[in-house]
Scaffold this motif. Structure first.
Motif, mmCIF file in Angstrom:
data_model
loop_
_atom_site.group_PDB
_atom_site.id
_atom_site.type_symbol
_atom_site.label_atom_id
_atom_site.label_comp_id
_atom_site.label_asym_id
_atom_site.label_seq_id
_atom_site.Cartn_x
_atom_site.Cartn_y
_atom_site.Cartn_z
ATOM 1 N N VAL A 24 24.499 36.683 31.363
ATOM 2 C CA VAL A 24 25.271 37.851 31.796
ATOM 3 C C VAL A 24 25.254 37.954 33.318
ATOM 4 O O VAL A 24 26.296 38.185 33.943
ATOM 5 N N VAL A 25 24.094 37.764 33.917
ATOM 6 C CA VAL A 25 23.991 37.817 35.384
ATOM 7 C C VAL A 25 24.905 36.773 36.013
ATOM 8 O O VAL A 25 25.632 37.063 36.962
ATOM 9 N N GLU A 26 24.887 35.556 35.488
ATOM 10 C CA GLU A 26 25.752 34.495 36.010
ATOM 11 C C GLU A 26 27.222 34.871 35.874
ATOM 12 O O GLU A 26 28.009 34.655 36.805
ATOM 13 N N GLU A 27 27.589 35.408 34.733
ATOM 14 C CA GLU A 27 28.984 35.797 34.501
ATOM 15 C C GLU A 27 29.406 36.880 35.491
ATOM 16 O O GLU A 27 30.482 36.806 36.095
ATOM 17 N N LEU A 28 28.570 37.891 35.663
ATOM 18 C CA LEU A 28 28.903 38.973 36.586
ATOM 19 C C LEU A 28 29.027 38.465 38.022
ATOM 20 O O LEU A 28 29.915 38.888 38.760
ATOM 21 N N GLU A 29 28.142 37.538 38.406
ATOM 22 C CA GLU A 29 28.168 37.004 39.768
ATOM 23 C C GLU A 29 29.418 36.191 40.055
ATOM 24 O O GLU A 29 29.800 36.026 41.206
ATOM 25 N N THR A 30 30.055 35.668 39.005
ATOM 26 C CA THR A 30 31.275 34.888 39.215
ATOM 27 C C THR A 30 32.541 35.724 39.016
ATOM 28 O O THR A 30 33.634 35.184 38.961
#
Length: 138
Positions: free
Chosen positions: A12-18
């Motif tokens: 989720v963190v990776e998705e939000l950061e992109t």
């Protein structure tokens, strides 16, 4: 709502950061992510996910990114853990200048000694923040 695993939280963190929009199914804990249609014109590959959210919005919790203030606080906490007084002072100075995020990132990117530590620290802090946000929704 079932608690997400660390791996799910990292995703989720990776998705939000992109720049992705993330939604958590309230009952089964499934995470759906797709590009923000306002920022990315070509979202055809994610139409099914977008339709699911639009059709059943009450089944999903939108997961949002942290505010810039919260991100700033993570940078401040990282600085307190830097063991080099000279580098710590440079980072503090960067946060006190215009465009603190860019200046902080530039200093971190220049420092191979602290770069990986920053990424690990930011990830763990963001996961903890996300865990707290999701607990508030229970």
């Amino acid at each position: 709502m079932e608690a997400l695993s660390d791996e799910q939280l990292k995703k989720v963190v990776e998705e939000l950061e992109t720049g992705m929009n993330c939604y958590l199914h309230r009952q089964i804990g499934e995470v759906i992510a797709f590009p923000d249609p306002d920022q990315f014109p070509d979202t055809d590959d994610w139409q099914q996910e977008m339709d699911e959210i639009e059709t059943r919005p009450d089944d999903y919790l939108e997961i949002t990114s942290m505010s810039s203030r919260e991100s700033f606080q993570i940078m401040e906490r990282f600085i307190s853990e830097v063991d080099s007084p000279a580098f710590r002072n440079r980072l503090l100075y960067a946060l006190d200048q215009p465009k603190p995020f860019r200046r902080f990132k530039q200093l971190i990117d220049e420092s191979s000694e602290y770069r990986q530590g920053w990424f690990a620290f930011r990830e763990s802090q963001t996961i903890e923040w996300l865990r707290e946000q999701l607990a508030l929704e229970d």
